[in-house]
Enzyme design. Structure first.
Site, PDB file in Angstrom:
ATOM      1  N   CYS A  41      91.732  78.503  57.640  1.00 58.18           N
ATOM      2  CA  CYS A  41      90.657  78.925  56.699  1.00 58.18           C
ATOM      3  C   CYS A  41      90.653  80.625  56.795  1.00 58.18           C
ATOM      4  CB  CYS A  41      89.654  78.201  56.644  1.00 58.18           C
ATOM      5  SG  CYS A  41      88.370  78.775  55.728  1.00 58.18           S
ATOM      6  N   ASP A  43      88.761  82.581  55.566  1.00 52.52           N
ATOM      7  CA  ASP A  43      87.244  82.908  55.871  1.00 52.52           C
ATOM      8  C   ASP A  43      87.740  84.377  56.952  1.00 52.52           C
ATOM      9  OD1 ASP A  43      84.173  83.557  57.558  1.00 52.52           O
ATOM     10  OD2 ASP A  43      83.800  81.546  56.411  1.00 52.52           O
ATOM     11  N   ARG A  45      85.700  85.345  59.519  1.00 57.65           N
ATOM     12  CA  ARG A  45      84.841  85.054  60.522  1.00 57.65           C
ATOM     13  C   ARG A  45      86.228  84.262  61.217  1.00 57.65           C
ATOM     14  NH1 ARG A  45      79.755  82.418  57.470  1.00 57.65           N
ATOM     15  NH2 ARG A  45      81.159  81.391  56.879  1.00 57.65           N
ATOM     16  N   HIS A  97      86.110  75.024  59.750  1.00 56.60           N
ATOM     17  CA  HIS A  97      84.855  75.556  60.225  1.00 56.60           C
ATOM     18  C   HIS A  97      83.372  75.502  60.013  1.00 56.60           C
ATOM     19  CE1 HIS A  97      84.668  79.271  57.669  1.00 56.60           C
ATOM     20  NE2 HIS A  97      85.507  78.392  57.094  1.00 56.60           N
ATOM     21  N   CYS A 100      81.710  76.767  55.650  1.00 60.64           N
ATOM     22  CA  CYS A 100      82.906  76.812  54.993  1.00 60.64           C
ATOM     23  C   CYS A 100      82.607  76.665  53.503  1.00 60.64           C
ATOM     24  CB  CYS A 100      84.297  75.832  55.678  1.00 60.64           C
ATOM     25  SG  CYS A 100      85.324  76.507  54.442  1.00 60.64           S
TER      26      CYS A 100
HETATM   27 CO    CO Z   1      85.919  78.201  55.037  1.00 59.39          CO
END
Ligand code: CO
Length: 208
Positions: A41, A43, A45, A97, A100
């Site tokens: 992803c 993302d 993080r 994750h 998400c």
């Molecule tokens: Co995500």
């Protein structure tokens, strides 16, 4: 985050790398032979290299919203083709994750414009596994399970491509479904039985 700071960080990183190996960048510029394709992803993080503890050159990386492998996505399909056929990676990992945002958005009725067709792929995963998901009464648990099932379905999308089917048949490639647990930092191997799944789907999807 100060953008100028990034250039300072970069200079410090160069010094650090050269301190350990004077020829570091000389070697790095010669080419890549990664053994893993990681699809994760976007993302902020869930940083691929950092969570896996790997170095530049170790992993070929593709990231997008909710670690998707849509069958008609030219970018994802090119990454898979290049890494399997040319780099000859021996592992493909799809790492989702918990928490998400993409998966969460797909669980709610909301018109998000250009994101709609992208997130619809996750809604399709929901529909495909509706019977199982409807049995989960806790919303948090349902959300976690959809993250996992989405990883599984994206792995299946990878197995639908001809280059992966050939490499898989010749035992040159393994596919892995993982979830990064953002609450603990742990990478969880979902231990999806792809041999079993292949046995179920190849009647429909076999290209070889
Ligand atoms: Co995500």
């Amino acid at each position: 985050m100060n953008i100028t700071k990034i250039f300072e960080n970069n200079q410090e990183w160069i010094v650090e790398k050269l301190k350990k190996d004077q020829n570091y960048f000389k070697k790095l510029s010669k080419g890549q032979t990664p053994e893993i394709l990681y699809i994760g992803c976007s993302d902020s993080r869930v940083t691929a290299e950092e969570i896996m503890g790997v170095q530049p050159g170790d992993v070929f990386v593709h990231r997008n919203i909710a670690n998707m492998v849509p069958n008609s996505d030219l970018s994802a399909m090119s990454v898979i083709n290049y890494s399997v056929v040319h780099l000859k990676v021996s592992h493909i990992v799809v790492c989702g994750h918990y928490e998400c945002g993409g998966v969460k958005a797909a669980m709610q009725p909301s018109d998000l414009g250009i994101l709609n067709p992208w997130l619809r792929n996750i809604r399709d995963v929901y529909r495909l596994h509706k019977n199982e998901l409807d049995l989960i009464t806790d919303e948090g648990e349902k959300y976690k399970r959809l993250v996992e099932l989405n990883v599984q379905e994206q792995c299946i999308n990878i197995l639908k491509t001809s280059e992966v089917q050939i490499a898989y048949r010749d035992s040159k490639l393994t596919v892995h479904g993982w979830v990064f647990d953002i609450h603990t930092g742990e990478i969880i191997d979902l231990k999806i039985d792809f041999d079993k799944i292949m046995g179920q789907i190849m009647e429909i999807y076999s290209l070889t």
